[in-house]
Design an enzyme around this catalytic site. Structure first.
Site, PDB file in Angstrom:
ATOM      1  N   LEU A  45       0.818  -1.216   0.000  1.00 24.56           N
ATOM      2  CA  LEU A  45       0.000   0.000   0.000  1.00 24.56           C
ATOM      3  C   LEU A  45       0.861   1.280   0.000  1.00 24.56           C
ATOM      4  CD1 LEU A  45      -2.911  -1.077   2.404  1.00 24.56           C
ATOM      5  CD2 LEU A  45      -2.822  -1.227  -0.085  1.00 24.56           C
ATOM      6  N   ASP A  82       5.314  -6.556   2.089  1.00 19.07           N
ATOM      7  CA  ASP A  82       6.344  -5.966   1.229  1.00 19.07           C
ATOM      8  C   ASP A  82       7.039  -7.108   0.473  1.00 19.07           C
ATOM      9  OD1 ASP A  82       8.693  -4.891   0.219  1.00 19.07           O
ATOM     10  OD2 ASP A  82       9.125  -3.705   2.016  1.00 19.07           O
ATOM     11  N   ILE A  83       7.081  -7.000  -0.832  1.00 21.75           N
ATOM     12  CA  ILE A  83       7.666  -8.116  -1.610  1.00 21.75           C
ATOM     13  C   ILE A  83       9.164  -8.289  -1.371  1.00 21.75           C
ATOM     14  CG2 ILE A  83       5.982  -8.198  -3.512  1.00 21.75           C
ATOM     15  CD1 ILE A  83       8.267  -6.595  -5.127  1.00 21.75           C
ATOM     16  N   TYR A 105      15.443   3.459 -13.393  1.00 23.05           N
ATOM     17  CA  TYR A 105      14.185   2.700 -13.576  1.00 23.05           C
ATOM     18  C   TYR A 105      14.275   1.828 -14.828  1.00 23.05           C
ATOM     19  CZ  TYR A 105       9.207   1.951 -14.723  1.00 23.05           C
ATOM     20  OH  TYR A 105       7.986   1.401 -15.057  1.00 23.05           O
ATOM     21  N   LYS A 152      14.157  -2.276 -14.768  1.00 18.99           N
ATOM     22  CA  LYS A 152      13.093  -2.990 -15.501  1.00 18.99           C
ATOM     23  C   LYS A 152      13.703  -3.916 -16.553  1.00 18.99           C
ATOM     24  CE  LYS A 152       9.075  -1.764 -13.826  1.00 18.99           C
ATOM     25  NZ  LYS A 152       8.050  -2.704 -13.371  1.00 18.99           N
ATOM     26  N   ARG A 157      12.700  17.225 -18.634  1.00 19.30           N
ATOM     27  CA  ARG A 157      12.961  16.545 -17.363  1.00 19.30           C
ATOM     28  C   ARG A 157      14.023  15.474 -17.594  1.00 19.30           C
ATOM     29  NH1 ARG A 157       7.976  13.611 -14.397  1.00 19.30           N
ATOM     30  NH2 ARG A 157       8.320  12.193 -16.111  1.00 19.30           N
TER      31      ARG A 157
HETATM   32  N1  LIG Z   1       1.212   3.314 -15.312  1.00 20.79           N
HETATM   33  C1  LIG Z   1       1.845   3.116 -16.445  1.00 20.79           C
HETATM   34  O1  LIG Z   1       1.564   3.761 -17.448  1.00 20.79           O
HETATM   35  C2  LIG Z   1       2.925   2.081 -16.543  1.00 20.79           C
HETATM   36  C3  LIG Z   1       3.679   1.990 -17.730  1.00 20.79           C
HETATM   37  C4  LIG Z   1       4.671   1.025 -17.833  1.00 20.79           C
HETATM   38  C5  LIG Z   1       4.869   0.126 -16.796  1.00 20.79           C
HETATM   39  N2  LIG Z   1       4.138   0.258 -15.646  1.00 20.79           N
HETATM   40  C6  LIG Z   1       4.366  -0.716 -14.582  1.00 20.79           C
HETATM   41  O2  LIG Z   1       3.107  -1.248 -14.187  1.00 20.79           O
HETATM   42  C7  LIG Z   1       3.146  -1.613 -12.803  1.00 20.79           C
HETATM   43  C8  LIG Z   1       1.993  -1.006 -12.045  1.00 20.79           C
HETATM   44  O3  LIG Z   1       2.069   0.403 -12.158  1.00 20.79           O
HETATM   45  P1  LIG Z   1       0.882   1.374 -11.744  1.00 20.79           P
HETATM   46  O4  LIG Z   1       0.901   2.525 -12.684  1.00 20.79           O
HETATM   47  O5  LIG Z   1      -0.371   0.589 -11.538  1.00 20.79           O
HETATM   48  O6  LIG Z   1       1.439   1.914 -10.371  1.00 20.79           O
HETATM   49  P2  LIG Z   1       0.868   1.829  -8.872  1.00 20.79           P
HETATM   50  O7  LIG Z   1       1.809   2.639  -8.042  1.00 20.79           O
HETATM   51  O8  LIG Z   1      -0.563   2.217  -8.841  1.00 20.79           O
HETATM   52  O9  LIG Z   1       1.021   0.300  -8.564  1.00 20.79           O
HETATM   53  C9  LIG Z   1       2.157  -0.282  -7.957  1.00 20.79           C
HETATM   54  C10 LIG Z   1       1.679  -1.084  -6.777  1.00 20.79           C
HETATM   55  O10 LIG Z   1       2.785  -1.763  -6.189  1.00 20.79           O
HETATM   56  C11 LIG Z   1       2.687  -1.638  -4.786  1.00 20.79           C
HETATM   57  N3  LIG Z   1       4.049  -1.780  -4.256  1.00 20.79           N
HETATM   58  C12 LIG Z   1       5.107  -0.968  -4.447  1.00 20.79           C
HETATM   59  N4  LIG Z   1       6.178  -1.435  -3.789  1.00 20.79           N
HETATM   60  C13 LIG Z   1       5.791  -2.574  -3.172  1.00 20.79           C
HETATM   61  C14 LIG Z   1       6.439  -3.518  -2.344  1.00 20.79           C
HETATM   62  N5  LIG Z   1       7.727  -3.364  -1.983  1.00 20.79           N
HETATM   63  N6  LIG Z   1       5.746  -4.583  -1.884  1.00 20.79           N
HETATM   64  C15 LIG Z   1       4.437  -4.740  -2.224  1.00 20.79           C
HETATM   65  N7  LIG Z   1       3.769  -3.871  -3.006  1.00 20.79           N
HETATM   66  C16 LIG Z   1       4.431  -2.803  -3.480  1.00 20.79           C
HETATM   67  C17 LIG Z   1       2.103  -0.250  -4.559  1.00 20.79           C
HETATM   68  O11 LIG Z   1       1.521  -0.071  -3.291  1.00 20.79           O
HETATM   69  C18 LIG Z   1       1.070  -0.202  -5.673  1.00 20.79           C
HETATM   70  O12 LIG Z   1      -0.156  -0.763  -5.270  1.00 20.79           O
HETATM   71  C19 LIG Z   1       4.530  -1.190 -12.314  1.00 20.79           C
HETATM   72  O13 LIG Z   1       5.377  -2.301 -12.387  1.00 20.79           O
HETATM   73  C20 LIG Z   1       4.960  -0.132 -13.322  1.00 20.79           C
HETATM   74  O14 LIG Z   1       6.363  -0.022 -13.414  1.00 20.79           O
HETATM   75  C21 LIG Z   1       3.180   1.204 -15.505  1.00 20.79           C
END
Ligand SMILES: NC(=O)c1ccc[n+]([C@@H]2O[C@H](COP(=O)([O-])OP(=O)(O)OC[C@H]3O[C@@H](n4cnc5c(N)ncnc54)[C@H](O)[C@@H]3O)[C@@H](O)[C@H]2O)c1
Length: 315
Positions: free
Chosen positions: A35, A58-59, A150, A154, A278
């Site tokens: 969260l 936490d993962i 990042y 990834k 940026r």
């Molecule tokens: N949003 C985008 O456009 C986008 C684009 C490319 C890739 N991604 C990838 O998609 C995934 C989800 O992104 P999102 O936009 O939904 O972001 P988000 O922040 O809403 O989701 C990430 C989730 O991971 C949880 N989290 C973070 N660290 C954690 C940990 N140590 N242990 C357990 N839970 C943890 C957070 O609480 C959150 O619920 C990510 O891997 C992100 O890199 C997103």
């Protein structure tokens, strides 16, 4: 037999839509989320369902994760948890490496002890774009620019998956998302431009456009709606590709075009401030989505305009 899936980051923006999909498809779902950016309200409806379970964890906590794997015995892992911001990764690369690097290694060590059939790993098509020329689109096999921590973590994750899937005999798919947008997205991080602009427009606040001298309309990105992304996860769950797959619209859109489309969707007229670029941002990004079409017959169903219309109607 019912398939069991662990969804990490399942209380986040995209992860919660993926959990919705799995629950609707009849999977037994364990959502693991600390969260840190996810919200319980994203999974509120799911928590009433018998085939959905939530654990606040936490993962990177290996012992805890080992216990969860031992108890739940998943067939699949769908890994969405991440530090997701390019800017934050530049400010604190250790944190980025801890969540995106160590977090993945913890999951990989859990599945060595508790084998699974299928792993879905989420990567970023935008951050991993190579420098593209006009009319070119990023292909999965391109060599990425790797200009932010990042992007590095990834990309490393993609490579770990390819190696570990061979060593420990499981199928996998790397889903390289374009900029995902839709309900529940919060205005922060790597891909928050749509919710940031939308919130500003709604509050009649002035937004900032970051431009390069040769790109006066700002960086370009590819936008894909979250329900199309959830569908790609459904397909990768049924039919793993054992390779990287771009999940994007294939349409290159400048940030100023996004702003104008949002003004249109909200029926407003507000000026924008121009500022410099940026650090760490890829200048141009658009993904070729032919592989997703070939492998799964996946194509995006919701256009940018349709998606923005849904957002405007629900804000
Ligand atoms: N949003 C985008 O456009 C986008 C684009 C490319 C890739 N991604 C990838 O998609 C995934 C989800 O992104 P999102 O936009 O939904 O972001 P988000 O922040 O809403 O989701 C990430 C989730 O991971 C949880 N989290 C973070 N660290 C954690 C940990 N140590 N242990 C357990 N839970 C943890 C957070 O609480 C959150 O619920 C990510 O891997 C992100 O890199 C997103």
């Amino acid at each position: 037999m019912t398939k069991k899936v662990i969804v990490t980051g399942g209380a986040g923006f995209i992860g919660s839509h993926v959990c919705d999909m799995y629950v609707a498809e009849g999977y037994d779902v364990l959502c693991v989320d600390d969260l840190s950016s996810g919200k319980l309200e994203n999974i509120e409806q799911l928590r009433m369902k018998n085939n959905f379970h939530f654990v606040h964890a936490d993962i990177t906590d290996k012992e805890r994760m080992m216990r969860l794997f031992a108890r739940f015995k998943p067939d699949m892992v769908n890994h969405h948890a991440a530090q997701k911001s390019v800017a934050a990764s530049l400010e604190d690369p250790n944190h980025d490496l801890n969540i995106n690097g160590k977090g993945l290694l913890v999951l990989l060590s859990c599945i060595q002890k508790h084998p699974i059939d299928n792993f879905i790993y989420v990567s970023s098509g935008g951050a991993l774009s190579k420098e593209i020329s006009s009319n070119e689109k990023s292909k999965e096999e391109d060599r990425p620019q790797l200009i932010s921590p990042y992007a590095i973590t990834k990309y490393a994750g993609e490579k770990y998956l390819a190696v570990y899937s061979q060593l420990f005999q499981f199928d996998y798919t790397v889903l390289r998302y374009a900029n995902v947008f839709g309900p529940r997205q919060i205005p922060d991080g790597e891909c928050g431009v749509i919710p940031i602009f939308a919130r500003n427009v709604l509050d009649d606040k002035i937004s900032t456009l970051m431009t390069y001298p040769d790109m006066p309309r700002g960086c370009t990105r590819d936008y894909v709606y979250v329900s199309d992304v959830a569908e790609a996860n459904r397909l990768a769950s049924h039919n793993p590709a054992n390779t990287v797959i771009n999940i994007g619209s294939g349409k290159e859109v400048a940030i100023l075009d996004i702003y104008e489309a949002i003004l249109e969707a909200f029926g407003k007229e507000i000026a924008i401030t121009i500022s410099g670029p940026r650090l760490g941002d890829v200048k141009r990004s658009v993904l070729l989505n032919d592989r997703a079409k070939e492998v799964w017959d996946w194509t995006p169903k919701i256009s940018l305009e349709e998606g923005l219309g849904v957002l405007a109607a629900n804000m």
